[in-house]
Enzyme design. Sequence first.
Site, PDB file in Angstrom:
ATOM      1  N   ASP A   8       0.875  -1.192   0.000  1.00  0.00           N
ATOM      2  CA  ASP A   8       0.000   0.000   0.000  1.00  0.00           C
ATOM      3  C   ASP A   8       0.901   1.227   0.000  1.00  0.00           C
ATOM      4  O   ASP A   8       0.837   2.071   0.886  1.00  0.00           O
ATOM      5  CB  ASP A   8      -0.957  -0.004   1.213  1.00  0.00           C
ATOM      6  CG  ASP A   8      -0.250  -0.049   2.569  1.00  0.00           C
ATOM      7  OD1 ASP A   8      -0.844   0.427   3.541  1.00  0.00           O
ATOM      8  OD2 ASP A   8       0.894  -0.535   2.653  1.00  0.00           O
ATOM      9  N   ASP A  12       7.403   3.228   4.030  1.00  0.00           N
ATOM     10  CA  ASP A  12       8.176   2.017   4.328  1.00  0.00           C
ATOM     11  C   ASP A  12       7.946   0.909   3.320  1.00  0.00           C
ATOM     12  O   ASP A  12       8.802   0.039   3.139  1.00  0.00           O
ATOM     13  CB  ASP A  12       7.963   1.535   5.770  1.00  0.00           C
ATOM     14  CG  ASP A  12       6.546   1.145   6.076  1.00  0.00           C
ATOM     15  OD1 ASP A  12       5.613   1.769   5.538  1.00  0.00           O
ATOM     16  OD2 ASP A  12       6.345   0.208   6.871  1.00  0.00           O
ATOM     17  N   ASP A  13       6.816   0.965   2.596  1.00  0.00           N
ATOM     18  CA  ASP A  13       6.639   0.053   1.468  1.00  0.00           C
ATOM     19  C   ASP A  13       7.699   0.354   0.403  1.00  0.00           C
ATOM     20  O   ASP A  13       8.327  -0.548  -0.151  1.00  0.00           O
ATOM     21  CB  ASP A  13       5.258   0.230   0.836  1.00  0.00           C
ATOM     22  CG  ASP A  13       4.117   0.101   1.815  1.00  0.00           C
ATOM     23  OD1 ASP A  13       3.965   0.997   2.671  1.00  0.00           O
ATOM     24  OD2 ASP A  13       3.384  -0.900   1.747  1.00  0.00           O
ATOM     25  N   HIS A 237       9.229  -1.330   9.298  1.00  0.00           N
ATOM     26  CA  HIS A 237       8.215  -2.392   9.300  1.00  0.00           C
ATOM     27  C   HIS A 237       8.291  -3.247   8.017  1.00  0.00           C
ATOM     28  O   HIS A 237       8.551  -4.451   8.056  1.00  0.00           O
ATOM     29  CB  HIS A 237       6.806  -1.788   9.381  1.00  0.00           C
ATOM     30  CG  HIS A 237       6.566  -0.884  10.547  1.00  0.00           C
ATOM     31  ND1 HIS A 237       6.580  -1.292  11.865  1.00  0.00           N
ATOM     32  CD2 HIS A 237       6.273   0.445  10.586  1.00  0.00           C
ATOM     33  CE1 HIS A 237       6.301  -0.273  12.662  1.00  0.00           C
ATOM     34  NE2 HIS A 237       6.114   0.797  11.915  1.00  0.00           N
ATOM     35  N   ASP A 238       8.009  -2.623   6.878  1.00  0.00           N
ATOM     36  CA  ASP A 238       7.909  -3.383   5.626  1.00  0.00           C
ATOM     37  C   ASP A 238       9.255  -3.923   5.149  1.00  0.00           C
ATOM     38  O   ASP A 238       9.311  -5.073   4.679  1.00  0.00           O
ATOM     39  CB  ASP A 238       7.261  -2.513   4.543  1.00  0.00           C
ATOM     40  CG  ASP A 238       5.807  -2.196   4.875  1.00  0.00           C
ATOM     41  OD1 ASP A 238       5.235  -1.316   4.221  1.00  0.00           O
ATOM     42  OD2 ASP A 238       5.252  -2.832   5.805  1.00  0.00           O
TER      43      ASP A 238
HETATM   44  O1  RIB Z   1       1.839  -0.955  10.874  1.00  0.00           O
HETATM   45  C1  RIB Z   1       2.782  -0.690   9.860  1.00  0.00           C
HETATM   46  C2  RIB Z   1       2.245  -1.064   8.516  1.00  0.00           C
HETATM   47  O2  RIB Z   1       1.145  -0.214   8.200  1.00  0.00           O
HETATM   48  C3  RIB Z   1       3.259  -0.825   7.388  1.00  0.00           C
HETATM   49  O3  RIB Z   1       3.010  -1.746   6.359  1.00  0.00           O
HETATM   50  C4  RIB Z   1       2.947   0.557   6.920  1.00  0.00           C
HETATM   51  O4  RIB Z   1       3.316   0.776   5.550  1.00  0.00           O
HETATM   52  C5  RIB Z   1       1.460   0.566   7.058  1.00  0.00           C
HETATM   53  O5  RIB Z   1       0.923  -0.053   5.897  1.00  0.00           O
HETATM   54 CA    CA Z   2       2.713  -0.963   4.110  1.00  0.00          CA
END
Ligand code: RIB
Ligand code: CA
Length: 312
Positions: A8, A12-13, A237-238
């Site tokens: 999405d 961080d994606d 995260h990603d």
């Molecule tokens: O909680 C973090 C996640 O939510 C990550 O994938 C960030 O991009 C959002 O989508």
């Molecule tokens: Ca994400």
Amino acid sequence: MAVILDCDTGIDDALAILYAAGNGADLTACTVTHGNVPVEIGTRNTLTILDRLGLTHVPVHQGAARPIAQPLATAELVHGQDGLGDTGIAASTRAAAGTLAAAEIVRLARDRPGELTLVAVGPLTNVALALLLEPALPALLAGVVVMGGAVGVPGNASELGEANVWHDPEAAQLVIDAPWDVVFVGLEITMRTQLPAPAIERIAASADPRARLAWSLMQHYLDVYEPILGARTCVLHDPLAMALALDPDLATYRLVAASVELRGARTRGQLVGDLRGYDPAPADPRAPGVIRIVDTLDIPAFHAKFLAALGA
Ligand code: RIB
Ligand code: CA
């Protein structure tokens, strides 16, 4: 490793795409879901990041525009109005591919049985739809890694809900109940991946175009995380979900019985994992209601791979 990335694309994606490209992943396709931003913007962002990295051959397939059973919610506060930190990055002019995300996940899995690993770093609506279209999907994929959940720790989208699960709880439950060995990389581990100051300095100082791109994307993210972490840094995260798909041995894991809270007035969207340890741990990772979560992680090794992917 051949990867389908369902995302999405927010900041961080985008960093996960940079991580994949810099760590030898064969990005077979990207599929896009609602989440951080509306799916049309996430699709444009995914094309933009891929094109900036010269990955113009990687098709991007637009997917679900809203969750299965609740209204659309987005997270521009965290990712910027444009989803890429409002950096003004020139948008790709490349068009998304014609096949819609869930159908493309199924088509690719059927065409290349046992070859593809699905990495899902957004709400799980596309993945759930793919499972509904093709119940044999788990047997057709080589693996599946999800960034999602907050097992035993606070959430981020709500007190107990992590964004990707919280944005579509029904979809997350379908993913948990499917007969695959699914890894959920949750906030219980991703919130421990904050970049140390020397790493931040290396990214800031690097002239590598990948580091320059990451550095521009990260500014908004650093603004968001500075008051949370108490230092001008961020968590990954990603990129961690991508890292564990490419190099599972960076971590150790444990199987837990899990389900998603669907009815609680204050708790809907929580991924509830049974950490009590009273009963013997679940034996079958493919059993409905069983997920694999991270137990330990070699954080310095992960950071080193992240920095190497940026040329920092
Ligand atoms: O909680 C973090 C996640 O939510 C990550 O994938 C960030 O991009 C959002 O989508
Ligand atoms: Ca994400």
